[in-house]
Write a protein that holds these residues in place. Structure first.
Motif, PDB file in Angstrom:
ATOM      1  N   ARG A 109      30.655 -23.042  45.173  1.00  0.00           N
ATOM      2  CA  ARG A 109      29.702 -23.732  44.288  1.00  0.00           C
ATOM      3  C   ARG A 109      30.356 -24.913  43.561  1.00  0.00           C
ATOM      4  NH1 ARG A 109      28.157 -18.299  42.351  1.00  0.00           N
ATOM      5  NH2 ARG A 109      26.525 -17.616  43.769  1.00  0.00           N
ATOM      6  N   SER A 141      20.554 -25.144  52.697  1.00  0.00           N
ATOM      7  CA  SER A 141      19.817 -26.413  52.675  1.00  0.00           C
ATOM      8  C   SER A 141      20.784 -27.549  52.358  1.00  0.00           C
ATOM      9  CB  SER A 141      18.730 -26.367  51.601  1.00  0.00           C
ATOM     10  OG  SER A 141      18.229 -27.663  51.369  1.00  0.00           O
ATOM     11  N   LYS A 143      20.176 -30.503  51.514  1.00  0.00           N
ATOM     12  CA  LYS A 143      19.740 -31.288  50.354  1.00  0.00           C
ATOM     13  C   LYS A 143      20.197 -30.644  49.053  1.00  0.00           C
ATOM     14  CE  LYS A 143      15.823 -33.456  52.560  1.00  0.00           C
ATOM     15  NZ  LYS A 143      14.382 -33.549  52.669  1.00  0.00           N
ATOM     16  N   ARG A 144      20.199 -29.318  49.023  1.00  0.00           N
ATOM     17  CA  ARG A 144      20.593 -28.606  47.806  1.00  0.00           C
ATOM     18  C   ARG A 144      22.081 -28.291  47.780  1.00  0.00           C
ATOM     19  NH1 ARG A 144      18.013 -23.515  47.423  1.00  0.00           N
ATOM     20  NH2 ARG A 144      19.224 -23.292  45.543  1.00  0.00           N
ATOM     21  N   SER A 145      22.669 -28.098  48.947  1.00  0.00           N
ATOM     22  CA  SER A 145      24.048 -27.602  48.992  1.00  0.00           C
ATOM     23  C   SER A 145      24.880 -28.337  50.042  1.00  0.00           C
ATOM     24  CB  SER A 145      24.056 -26.113  49.315  1.00  0.00           C
ATOM     25  OG  SER A 145      23.284 -25.382  48.414  1.00  0.00           O
ATOM     26  N   HIS A 146      24.891 -29.649  49.971  1.00  0.00           N
ATOM     27  CA  HIS A 146      25.623 -30.454  50.946  1.00  0.00           C
ATOM     28  C   HIS A 146      27.070 -29.982  51.110  1.00  0.00           C
ATOM     29  CE1 HIS A 146      27.202 -33.946  53.078  1.00  0.00           C
ATOM     30  NE2 HIS A 146      28.152 -33.983  52.166  1.00  0.00           N
TER      31      HIS A 146
END
Length: 181
Positions: A109, A141, A143-146
């Motif tokens: 993260r 995703s 977009k959320r978690s490149h």
């Protein structure tokens, strides 16, 4: 007299007794090793998080000194500082002791650059659950978690390059990823 600008002066790791050092003292050491020139270079390469601009040569020397003092326990607290230099050092100190899926998911993260992603991936790739984690992370995703997706692919690459730690991973395990690549 030297014509070398002061921000280009090479700095070296101080020989310290790391057996009793804290995260704060390591951060102070990192800060003292940073240079303006390295800050400019790292920013030009897209690193936007807090950093001191420590050269990789000094990162490696510092990691060697800390490992010699058997203080790899500093790795996770250094990662948690969210400082780029501290995170790079943390990946050089991390061991697989106590590293499980829960901890790996917490660490991923914090990834926000390819340098920390690949450094972390090299460590994650050495744990038994690495194939499972990599599969989950590349399915996140983008977009959320490149950076999670990026780290997942870096774990797969690390497994492919060092299969001796994953003898259970057969070549056909990689087949489903070929279409995605």
């Amino acid at each position: 007299t030297s014509s070398t600008p002061t921000n280009w002066v090479r700095k070296s790791v101080t020989k310290m007794n790391y057996s009793e050092r804290s995260v704060e003292s390591v951060l102070n050491e990192l800060k003292s090793l940073g240079t303006e020139q390295n800050l400019k270079i790292y920013r030009r390469h897209g690193i936007s998080e807090e950093m001191y601009g420590v050269s990789y040569a000094n990162q490696n020397k510092l990691a060697k000194e800390i490992k010699k003092a058997k203080r790899t326990d500093l790795a996770i607290p250094l990662w948690e500082t969210a400082n780029h230099d501290a995170r790079v050092l943390a990946t050089k100190l991390m061991t697989t002791d106590g590293l499980n899926q829960t901890v790996a998911n917490q660490l991923v993260r914090g990834v926000c650059h390819s340098l920390t992603a690949t450094g972390l991936a090299e460590v994650i790739a050495r744990i038994d659950s690495a194939p499972v984690l990599a599969g989950k992370w590349i399915s996140a995703s983008p977009k959320r978690s490149h950076w999670k997706v990026y780290t997942g692919w870096a774990v797969i690459a690390s497994i492919a390059l060092d299969k001796k730690n994953h003898t259970e991973v057969k070549d056909d395990w990689f087949s489903p990823f070929i279409d995605q690549i």
